[in-house]
Write a protein that holds these residues in place. Structure first.
Motif, PDB file in Angstrom:
ATOM      1  N   PRO A 274       0.808  -1.221   0.000  1.00 50.35           N
ATOM      2  CA  PRO A 274       0.000   0.000   0.000  1.00 50.35           C
ATOM      3  C   PRO A 274       0.847   1.280   0.000  1.00 50.35           C
ATOM      4  O   PRO A 274       0.495   2.252  -0.671  1.00 50.35           O
ATOM      5  CB  PRO A 274      -0.812  -0.110   1.294  1.00 50.35           C
ATOM      6  CG  PRO A 274      -0.865  -1.564   1.594  1.00 50.35           C
ATOM      7  CD  PRO A 274       0.415  -2.145   1.075  1.00 50.35           C
ATOM      8  N   LEU A 296       6.645 -10.292   3.526  1.00 47.84           N
ATOM      9  CA  LEU A 296       5.346  -9.923   4.081  1.00 47.84           C
ATOM     10  C   LEU A 296       5.560  -9.194   5.406  1.00 47.84           C
ATOM     11  O   LEU A 296       4.891  -8.205   5.704  1.00 47.84           O
ATOM     12  CB  LEU A 296       4.483 -11.174   4.288  1.00 47.84           C
ATOM     13  CG  LEU A 296       3.137 -10.925   4.979  1.00 47.84           C
ATOM     14  CD1 LEU A 296       2.226 -10.066   4.109  1.00 47.84           C
ATOM     15  CD2 LEU A 296       2.450 -12.250   5.327  1.00 47.84           C
ATOM     16  N   ALA A 299       6.548  -5.625   4.882  1.00 47.82           N
ATOM     17  CA  ALA A 299       5.415  -4.867   4.348  1.00 47.82           C
ATOM     18  C   ALA A 299       4.402  -4.580   5.451  1.00 47.82           C
ATOM     19  O   ALA A 299       3.843  -3.484   5.532  1.00 47.82           O
ATOM     20  CB  ALA A 299       4.760  -5.644   3.212  1.00 47.82           C
ATOM     21  N   GLN A 300       4.178  -5.563   6.318  1.00 43.90           N
ATOM     22  CA  GLN A 300       3.191  -5.355   7.383  1.00 43.90           C
ATOM     23  C   GLN A 300       3.712  -4.392   8.451  1.00 43.90           C
ATOM     24  O   GLN A 300       2.948  -3.602   9.001  1.00 43.90           O
ATOM     25  CB  GLN A 300       2.801  -6.700   8.004  1.00 43.90           C
ATOM     26  CG  GLN A 300       1.960  -7.540   7.022  1.00 43.90           C
ATOM     27  CD  GLN A 300       1.249  -8.690   7.676  1.00 43.90           C
ATOM     28  OE1 GLN A 300       1.745  -9.251   8.659  1.00 43.90           O
ATOM     29  NE2 GLN A 300       0.102  -9.083   7.134  1.00 43.90           N
ATOM     30  N   GLU A 303       3.223  -0.993   7.030  1.00 40.11           N
ATOM     31  CA  GLU A 303       1.810  -0.635   7.002  1.00 40.11           C
ATOM     32  C   GLU A 303       1.294  -0.334   8.411  1.00 40.11           C
ATOM     33  O   GLU A 303       0.526   0.607   8.617  1.00 40.11           O
ATOM     34  CB  GLU A 303       1.021  -1.772   6.346  1.00 40.11           C
ATOM     35  CG  GLU A 303      -0.469  -1.545   6.203  1.00 40.11           C
ATOM     36  CD  GLU A 303      -0.860  -0.395   5.280  1.00 40.11           C
ATOM     37  OE1 GLU A 303       0.040   0.222   4.667  1.00 40.11           O
ATOM     38  OE2 GLU A 303      -2.062  -0.099   5.193  1.00 40.11           O
ATOM     39  N   ARG A 304       1.758  -1.108   9.384  1.00 44.37           N
ATOM     40  CA  ARG A 304       1.331  -0.850  10.769  1.00 44.37           C
ATOM     41  C   ARG A 304       1.855   0.498  11.241  1.00 44.37           C
ATOM     42  O   ARG A 304       1.161   1.237  11.943  1.00 44.37           O
ATOM     43  CB  ARG A 304       1.845  -1.954  11.709  1.00 44.37           C
ATOM     44  CG  ARG A 304       1.061  -3.219  11.582  1.00 44.37           C
ATOM     45  CD  ARG A 304       1.467  -4.288  12.595  1.00 44.37           C
ATOM     46  NE  ARG A 304       0.742  -5.513  12.272  1.00 44.37           N
ATOM     47  CZ  ARG A 304       1.326  -6.652  11.941  1.00 44.37           C
ATOM     48  NH1 ARG A 304       2.651  -6.755  11.913  1.00 44.37           N
ATOM     49  NH2 ARG A 304       0.584  -7.696  11.637  1.00 44.37           N
ATOM     50  N   LEU A 307      -0.387   3.154   9.643  1.00 39.90           N
ATOM     51  CA  LEU A 307      -1.727   3.219  10.232  1.00 39.90           C
ATOM     52  C   LEU A 307      -1.673   3.695  11.674  1.00 39.90           C
ATOM     53  O   LEU A 307      -2.508   4.496  12.100  1.00 39.90           O
ATOM     54  CB  LEU A 307      -2.419   1.847  10.152  1.00 39.90           C
ATOM     55  CG  LEU A 307      -2.803   1.379   8.743  1.00 39.90           C
ATOM     56  CD1 LEU A 307      -3.331  -0.052   8.779  1.00 39.90           C
ATOM     57  CD2 LEU A 307      -3.845   2.308   8.129  1.00 39.90           C
ATOM     58  N   SER A 308      -0.682   3.230  12.459  1.00 37.90           N
ATOM     59  CA  SER A 308      -0.683   3.686  13.857  1.00 37.90           C
ATOM     60  C   SER A 308      -0.347   5.162  13.939  1.00 37.90           C
ATOM     61  O   SER A 308      -0.911   5.873  14.756  1.00 37.90           O
ATOM     62  CB  SER A 308       0.198   2.851  14.786  1.00 37.90           C
ATOM     63  OG  SER A 308       1.173   2.172  14.097  1.00 37.90           O
ATOM     64  N   THR A 311      -3.648   6.959  12.900  1.00 38.31           N
ATOM     65  CA  THR A 311      -4.876   6.712  13.661  1.00 38.31           C
ATOM     66  C   THR A 311      -4.676   7.028  15.140  1.00 38.31           C
ATOM     67  O   THR A 311      -5.642   7.043  15.895  1.00 38.31           O
ATOM     68  CB  THR A 311      -5.359   5.248  13.517  1.00 38.31           C
ATOM     69  OG1 THR A 311      -4.310   4.391  13.920  1.00 38.31           O
ATOM     70  CG2 THR A 311      -5.762   4.946  12.096  1.00 38.31           C
ATOM     71  N   ARG A 316      -9.790   8.455  16.709  1.00 38.80           N
ATOM     72  CA  ARG A 316      -9.978   7.581  15.556  1.00 38.80           C
ATOM     73  C   ARG A 316     -11.460   7.410  15.263  1.00 38.80           C
ATOM     74  O   ARG A 316     -12.260   7.252  16.168  1.00 38.80           O
ATOM     75  CB  ARG A 316      -9.360   6.213  15.860  1.00 38.80           C
ATOM     76  CG  ARG A 316      -9.356   5.312  14.664  1.00 38.80           C
ATOM     77  CD  ARG A 316      -8.935   3.930  15.064  1.00 38.80           C
ATOM     78  NE  ARG A 316      -7.685   3.953  15.830  1.00 38.80           N
ATOM     79  CZ  ARG A 316      -7.211   2.876  16.436  1.00 38.80           C
ATOM     80  NH1 ARG A 316      -7.867   1.749  16.404  1.00 38.80           N
ATOM     81  NH2 ARG A 316      -6.087   2.941  17.093  1.00 38.80           N
TER      82      ARG A 316
ATOM     83  N   VAL B  10      -0.940  -7.545   1.456  1.00 37.68           N
ATOM     84  CA  VAL B  10      -0.460  -7.130   2.772  1.00 37.68           C
ATOM     85  C   VAL B  10      -1.487  -7.449   3.849  1.00 37.68           C
ATOM     86  O   VAL B  10      -1.132  -7.741   4.990  1.00 37.68           O
ATOM     87  CB  VAL B  10      -0.088  -5.626   2.771  1.00 37.68           C
ATOM     88  CG1 VAL B  10      -1.318  -4.728   2.827  1.00 37.68           C
ATOM     89  CG2 VAL B  10       0.863  -5.283   3.911  1.00 37.68           C
ATOM     90  N   VAL B  60      -4.544  -5.416   9.577  1.00 40.53           N
ATOM     91  CA  VAL B  60      -3.121  -5.646   9.910  1.00 40.53           C
ATOM     92  C   VAL B  60      -2.697  -4.904  11.155  1.00 40.53           C
ATOM     93  O   VAL B  60      -1.734  -5.285  11.811  1.00 40.53           O
ATOM     94  CB  VAL B  60      -2.126  -5.200   8.818  1.00 40.53           C
ATOM     95  CG1 VAL B  60      -1.917  -6.270   7.817  1.00 40.53           C
ATOM     96  CG2 VAL B  60      -2.467  -3.903   8.193  1.00 40.53           C
ATOM     97  N   LEU B  61      -3.390  -3.827  11.473  1.00 35.43           N
ATOM     98  CA  LEU B  61      -2.988  -3.051  12.645  1.00 35.43           C
ATOM     99  C   LEU B  61      -3.308  -3.812  13.932  1.00 35.43           C
ATOM    100  O   LEU B  61      -2.581  -3.724  14.906  1.00 35.43           O
ATOM    101  CB  LEU B  61      -3.712  -1.695  12.629  1.00 35.43           C
ATOM    102  CG  LEU B  61      -3.250  -0.651  13.631  1.00 35.43           C
ATOM    103  CD1 LEU B  61      -1.764  -0.374  13.482  1.00 35.43           C
ATOM    104  CD2 LEU B  61      -4.043   0.636  13.440  1.00 35.43           C
TER     105      LEU B  61
END
Lengths: 317, 229
Positions: A274, A296, A299-300, A303-304, A307-308, A311, A316, B10, B60-61
């Motif tokens: 993403p 993976l 990538a995660q 992404e975390r 997002l953290s 958010t 949120r 993902v 995923v979070l």
């Protein structure tokens, strides 16, 4: 003139769409997730104004937008490098901009990048539709201001709340602003049917440049480069993931994006992350891209973090 | 129930339950989807059942793949291979005006099969179809399978515009275009029903796993039901 507080658009631009974080829980109905193509710029525009993650903003493709505000408020414009003028005076991007009732705001065509995001204090007041989202989906006639999928039209009035508590003037520090001219190597999670492709195909894919073509839209990024020998047969159609890299019969890869079809039968080499798709959303046709494999896990983690960060403002949605 | 999974993005994995298109397999996937949605609902943002697979999208979070897969394993372990009291849902009946004016390929399908127009209508509407998957577009239901003699390959050049409600055949599959769109299927008729309406409590008329039968109607009934020519 509309007396409801909000912004009236005298120039809607080439393609301006209300977008948020996208739909949830509706893919089984055949509905794609949609949402902001460059989540990074979109999320920054909202964060500058203390809007919760997920707040609708206007995704302006190729600039060329003019509007008049009917209230005193604050806005933020991020993403593509457009010139922003308020009553003819230049204002910075990636910053909170104070607006008075009657102010006229004009955005030029972008010098760099494609998509600008316009957020307003408290967010645009539009009813969410299917999937708890107002994401505009032109092909399907869903979402947007009137829940009919129409892009913004001349004379449209986007309502917003007057009287929201104002935020401090602030800006995104230079070091957090992405450079859309930078060479782009898209991170790819090697997955899906990658094991079925011979090593020679993976060699070609990961070691050659591909060009972003004009046949790229919110459904998919169509690339041109050394042809990848397709697998002999089509798959039995299965659900599609964001960023999936399809190899169709002509061997020219297609990266599936926000407005993709929900199921498809082309074999896939993996999925672009993403965060790489955020960067891709600002590249013009003709841009040269490369691909690099990531795990993976990497990538995660990335992404975390994203997002953290966005958010964790305590509000949120 | 046997299954394996593949990472597909993902925040997505795809569960594979088999390798060949088969109604019994697709029904098993439907049961698996119901069980997972019942037991793991808030953790699964989206589920896309298809012919042999079930795509799951997770958060995923707040979740991690290993624990999710462990819980999926538990949830599916108790699922029987065959449903004990097979609760077949009602058959959804869809009225269709089969005619060259609504289905411009009707005569070509007939000619290819060596049948009369009436025989094509009779054979197509005599069959009970199964909704294998919803996808491609909102409310687009992949129905199968048409009688062998009606199987017709996709058009070499897709049409730029297929009106909403138009019924088509592609190979052994048949489907109705819920919204006006481009399309390469062989068009044989049109229904006056609305297949997808975002304002309805259940926006999609058809759900994966349902059964469908087409009822041939005449021009007058088609128009009376709101059909457009």
């Amino acid at each position: 003139m509309n007396t409801q507080p909000g912004l009236t658009f005298t120039k809607p631009g080439f393609l301006s769409l209300l977008q948020d974080g996208g739909r949830q829980g509706v893919m089984h109905l055949g509905l794609a997730t949609g949402g902001a193509m460059d989540r990074n710029a979109w999320a920054w525009a909202n964060r500058l104004l203390d809007n919760p993650f997920g707040t609708p903003a206007l995704e302006i493709t190729f600039g060329g937008v003019e509007f008049t505000s009917h209230l005193a408020t604050q806005i933020a414009i991020t993403g593509a490098e457009v010139q922003c003028r308020v009553n003819g005076e230049s204002r910075p991007l990636w910053s909170v901009i104070n607006i008075q009732a009657g102010d006229r705001v004009a955005l030029s065509a972008p010098k760099v990048g494609i998509r600008s995001y316009l957020a307003v204090l408290g967010g645009f007041q539009v009813a969410p539709g299917l999937g708890n989202s107002c994401a505009t989906f032109t092909r399907e006639g869903l979402g947007g201001l009137n829940q009919d999928g129409r892009p913004l039209q001349e004379g449209d009035h986007l309502p917003c709340h007057a009287g929201s508590a104002r935020v401090l003037n602030r800006k995104v520090s230079e070091r957090w602003r992405p450079d859309y001219k930078e060479e782009l190597a898209l991170s790819v999670i090697p997955c899906a049917q990658i094991d079925r492709f011979p090593a020679s195909v993976l060699d070609t894919f990961f070691n050659n440049p591909y060009t972003l073509t004009r046949q790229t839209d919110r459904m998919g990024a169509r690339l041109k480069g050394p042809a990848l020998e397709p697998l002999g047969e089509r798959l039995i159609s299965e659900g599609t993931s964001l960023g999936a890299i399809q190899v169709p019969a002509d061997g020219q890869p297609i990266v599936l994006l926000n407005d993709r079809q929900t199921i498809g039968g082309y074999p896939k080499l993996g999925a672009v992350t993403p965060r790489s798709l955020d960067a891709l959303a600002q590249r013009t046709p003709g841009t040269t891209l490369r691909f690099r494999p990531v795990t993976l896990h990497e990538a995660q983690v990335e992404e975390r973090q994203f997002l953290s960060f966005f958010t964790a403002t305590g509000n949120r949605r | 129930m046997f299954w394996r999974y593949e990472v597909t993005g993902v925040d997505t994995i795809t569960l594979h339950f088999g390798d060949a298109i088969d109604i019994a397999l697709t029904e098993r996937i439907q049961r698996a989807a119901r069980a997972l949605s019942h037991r793991l609902a808030p953790r699964l943002i989206d589920m896309v059942p298809s012919y042999t697979t079930l795509l799951l999208r997770y958060n995923v979070l707040e979740d991690d793949l290993a624990s999710l897969v462990a819980d999926i394993t538990n949830a599916l372990a108790r699922l029987p291979e065959v449903e004990t009291n097979a609760a077949k849902g009602d058959v959804v009946e869809i009225p269709v005006y089969y005619d060259p004016s609504t289905g411009p390929d009707l005569d070509a399908v007939a000619a290819r099969a060596g049948l009369s127009r009436e025989q094509v209508i009779q054979k197509h509407s005599a069959e009970e179809y199964y909704v294998f998957a919803i996808g491609f577009a909102p409310g687009f239901a992949y129905l199968g399978e048409v009688p062998a003699e009606l199987a017709t390959p996709r058009l070499t050049t897709p049409r730029a515009r297929v009106p909403a409600g138009t019924l088509g055949i592609a190979d052994t599959q048949t489907a109705i275009y819920p919204l006006q769109s481009p399309g390469g299927w062989n068009l044989i008729g049109r229904t006056p029903l609305t297949l997808f309406d975002p304002g309805r409590g259940q926006p999609s008329l058809l759900q994966a796993g349902q059964r469908v039968r087409f009822r041939p109607i005449g021009r007058e009934e088609y128009l009376a039901l709101g059909g457009q020519l």
